[in-house]
Write a protein that holds these residues in place. Structure first.
Motif, PDB file in Angstrom:
ATOM      1  N   ALA A 206     -40.256  35.190  39.263  1.00 46.59           N
ATOM      2  CA  ALA A 206     -41.635  35.640  39.033  1.00 46.59           C
ATOM      3  C   ALA A 206     -42.061  36.522  40.199  1.00 46.59           C
ATOM      4  N   PRO A 207     -41.573  37.766  40.249  1.00 46.84           N
ATOM      5  CA  PRO A 207     -41.755  38.596  41.438  1.00 46.84           C
ATOM      6  C   PRO A 207     -43.124  39.240  41.592  1.00 46.84           C
ATOM      7  N   THR A 208     -44.011  39.094  40.622  1.00 48.13           N
ATOM      8  CA  THR A 208     -45.282  39.824  40.684  1.00 48.13           C
ATOM      9  C   THR A 208     -46.491  38.938  40.958  1.00 48.13           C
ATOM     10  N   GLY A 209     -46.293  37.643  41.106  1.00 51.10           N
ATOM     11  CA  GLY A 209     -47.423  36.749  41.283  1.00 51.10           C
ATOM     12  C   GLY A 209     -47.870  36.600  42.726  1.00 51.10           C
ATOM     13  N   ARG A 210     -48.918  35.841  42.942  1.00 53.40           N
ATOM     14  CA  ARG A 210     -49.421  35.594  44.297  1.00 53.40           C
ATOM     15  C   ARG A 210     -48.385  34.853  45.133  1.00 53.40           C
ATOM     16  N   PHE A 211     -47.701  33.897  44.507  1.00 55.70           N
ATOM     17  CA  PHE A 211     -46.673  33.156  45.214  1.00 55.70           C
ATOM     18  C   PHE A 211     -45.611  34.103  45.763  1.00 55.70           C
ATOM     19  N   ALA A 212     -45.134  34.995  44.918  1.00 56.51           N
ATOM     20  CA  ALA A 212     -44.100  35.944  45.348  1.00 56.51           C
ATOM     21  C   ALA A 212     -44.603  36.815  46.488  1.00 56.51           C
ATOM     22  N   ARG A 213     -45.865  37.215  46.452  1.00 58.96           N
ATOM     23  CA  ARG A 213     -46.405  38.063  47.516  1.00 58.96           C
ATOM     24  C   ARG A 213     -46.465  37.313  48.848  1.00 58.96           C
ATOM     25  N   GLU A 214     -46.838  36.028  48.811  1.00 62.97           N
ATOM     26  CA  GLU A 214     -46.887  35.253  50.052  1.00 62.97           C
ATOM     27  C   GLU A 214     -45.488  35.033  50.612  1.00 62.97           C
ATOM     28  N   VAL A 215     -44.531  34.747  49.744  1.00 58.21           N
ATOM     29  CA  VAL A 215     -43.148  34.572  50.197  1.00 58.21           C
ATOM     30  C   VAL A 215     -42.619  35.885  50.774  1.00 58.21           C
ATOM     31  N   ALA A 216     -42.926  37.004  50.102  1.00 57.48           N
ATOM     32  CA  ALA A 216     -42.476  38.305  50.585  1.00 57.48           C
ATOM     33  C   ALA A 216     -43.078  38.623  51.952  1.00 57.48           C
ATOM     34  N   ALA A 217     -44.330  38.242  52.165  1.00 57.74           N
ATOM     35  CA  ALA A 217     -44.962  38.505  53.463  1.00 57.74           C
ATOM     36  C   ALA A 217     -44.259  37.743  54.574  1.00 57.74           C
ATOM     37  N   LEU A 218     -43.874  36.496  54.294  1.00 57.72           N
ATOM     38  CA  LEU A 218     -43.173  35.717  55.298  1.00 57.72           C
ATOM     39  C   LEU A 218     -41.769  36.275  55.533  1.00 57.72           C
ATOM     40  N   ARG A 219     -41.116  36.685  54.460  1.00 61.20           N
ATOM     41  CA  ARG A 219     -39.779  37.282  54.608  1.00 61.20           C
ATOM     42  C   ARG A 219     -39.851  38.562  55.444  1.00 61.20           C
ATOM     43  N   ALA A 220     -40.878  39.361  55.221  1.00 59.28           N
ATOM     44  CA  ALA A 220     -41.019  40.598  55.985  1.00 59.28           C
ATOM     45  C   ALA A 220     -41.188  40.302  57.469  1.00 59.28           C
ATOM     46  N   ALA A 221     -41.972  39.262  57.788  1.00 57.85           N
ATOM     47  CA  ALA A 221     -42.151  38.887  59.185  1.00 57.85           C
ATOM     48  C   ALA A 221     -40.838  38.407  59.791  1.00 57.85           C
ATOM     49  N   GLU A 222     -40.072  37.648  59.015  1.00 56.44           N
ATOM     50  CA  GLU A 222     -38.772  37.185  59.493  1.00 56.44           C
ATOM     51  C   GLU A 222     -37.825  38.350  59.725  1.00 56.44           C
ATOM     52  N   VAL A 223     -37.799  39.279  58.781  1.00 54.04           N
ATOM     53  CA  VAL A 223     -36.901  40.429  58.900  1.00 54.04           C
ATOM     54  C   VAL A 223     -37.237  41.241  60.146  1.00 54.04           C
ATOM     55  N   ALA A 224     -38.523  41.385  60.437  1.00 50.69           N
ATOM     56  CA  ALA A 224     -38.932  42.179  61.598  1.00 50.69           C
ATOM     57  C   ALA A 224     -38.410  41.595  62.899  1.00 50.69           C
ATOM     58  N   ALA A 225     -38.112  40.297  62.890  1.00 50.87           N
ATOM     59  CA  ALA A 225     -37.666  39.640  64.118  1.00 50.87           C
ATOM     60  C   ALA A 225     -36.152  39.491  64.190  1.00 50.87           C
ATOM     61  N   LEU A 226     -35.429  39.974  63.192  1.00 48.12           N
ATOM     62  CA  LEU A 226     -33.991  39.758  63.122  1.00 48.12           C
ATOM     63  C   LEU A 226     -33.205  41.051  63.280  1.00 48.12           C
ATOM     64  N   GLY A 227     -31.911  40.903  63.588  1.00 50.73           N
ATOM     65  CA  GLY A 227     -31.009  42.033  63.639  1.00 50.73           C
ATOM     66  C   GLY A 227     -30.353  42.261  62.298  1.00 50.73           C
ATOM     67  N   ALA A 228     -29.458  43.246  62.213  1.00 51.39           N
ATOM     68  CA  ALA A 228     -28.857  43.654  60.943  1.00 51.39           C
ATOM     69  C   ALA A 228     -28.069  42.524  60.289  1.00 51.39           C
ATOM     70  N   ALA A 229     -27.226  41.829  61.073  1.00 57.13           N
ATOM     71  CA  ALA A 229     -26.421  40.749  60.493  1.00 57.13           C
ATOM     72  C   ALA A 229     -27.303  39.620  59.998  1.00 57.13           C
ATOM     73  N   GLU A 230     -28.352  39.336  60.754  1.00 55.52           N
ATOM     74  CA  GLU A 230     -29.246  38.249  60.357  1.00 55.52           C
ATOM     75  C   GLU A 230     -30.047  38.623  59.121  1.00 55.52           C
TER      76      GLU A 230
END
Length: 261
Positions: A206-230
């Motif tokens: 369900a990629p278009t709901g509020r839940f997906a948006r909150e999960v995506a926001a957290l994933r984006a924050a995680e990605v910003a703190a990681l390197g390529a392999a991570e």
């Protein structure tokens, strides 16, 4: 007309979705829970031919996104959950609905399946109304269940004594209902959101709901703190693996210049 009963817990930081931590902080986990609940409430409100009712533990006033959640259920009957444990609270919620809406069947869902759609809920209501059906049960992938429908909601007393949140909960719930002579229909198997791997999988569904948006926001924050392999590991849903790789890299000796290690 069927009562569509949503059983939920106010998404208060530190009290809900703690198995999402890490990678989430408690407040982030609560916002994800709030988004899951809001998606569920929206699907319930849009389901035709039902009376939506909320059985709530806690207060939206104390919750993340509490004002929006309160607005989403404006006009709904809201029952306070009561009971000594979750099974007892479920049984009481069904009994309270039976008293308020005598003679009406009840389809009960929770807040852990934000991928639910109006079509899925409407089909479950129809299944509960089918001939020779006294109850319906929606199995969850983890061995629990995501929906319970009862033509006579007082039969939810069968839940008392059934251990909840175990890999055997679904089987034991079905056995308890069958022990009362109920004829049970089966709904589709869905995935509950318990941990981060579940959250990622349900977001893909369900990629278009509020839940997906909150999960995506957290994933984006995680990605910003990681390197390529991570990042590659994160995209595979392996957050813990990625963090272990980062810790190991910090301890690894530097490669000598111009030669092999």
């Amino acid at each position: 007309m069927t009562v569509l009963l949503v059983v939920a817990k106010a998404p208060v930081a530190g009290a809900v979705k703690t198995r999402l931590c890490p990678p989430a902080e408690p407040a982030q986990a609560a916002r994800i829970a709030a988004a899951a609940l809001r998606d569920t409430l929206d699907a319930a409100a849009a389901t035709p031919g039902v009376v939506p009712v909320l059985a709530l533990a806690g207060r939206f006033a104390d919750a993340e996104d509490g004002a929006d959640l309160a607005a989403a259920v404006a006009g709904w009957p809201v029952l306070a959950q009561r009971g000594d444990d979750f099974a007892d609270r479920l049984a009481h919620a069904h009994a309270d609905v039976a008293a308020a809406y005598p003679g009406r069947p009840v389809l009960q869902i929770g807040m852990d399946t934000p991928q639910l759609t109006t079509a899925v809920l409407a089909a479950a209501v129809r299944r509960l109304g089918a001939p020779a059906t006294d109850a319906v049960l929606g199995p969850a992938e983890d061995g629990g269940w995501w929906a319970l429908g009862l033509r006579d909601p007082r039969q939810a007393a069968a839940l008392r004594g059934v251990p909840m949140s175990t890999p055997d909960t679904g089987r034991r719930t079905r056995a308890a209902l069958a022990g009362r002579g109920l004829r049970i229909g089966t709904l589709p198997v869905l995935r509950d959101v318990d941990d981060w791997t579940d959250a990622l999988a349900v977001t893909d569904l369900a990629p278009t709901g509020r839940f997906a948006r909150e999960v995506a926001a957290l994933r984006a924050a995680e990605v910003a703190a990681l390197g390529a392999a991570e990042i590659a590991a994160l995209r595979a849903g392996e957050v813990a693996v990625a963090r272990r790789a980062r810790e190991a890299a910090a301890l690894r000796p530097a490669r000598p210049i111009g030669g092999r290690r």
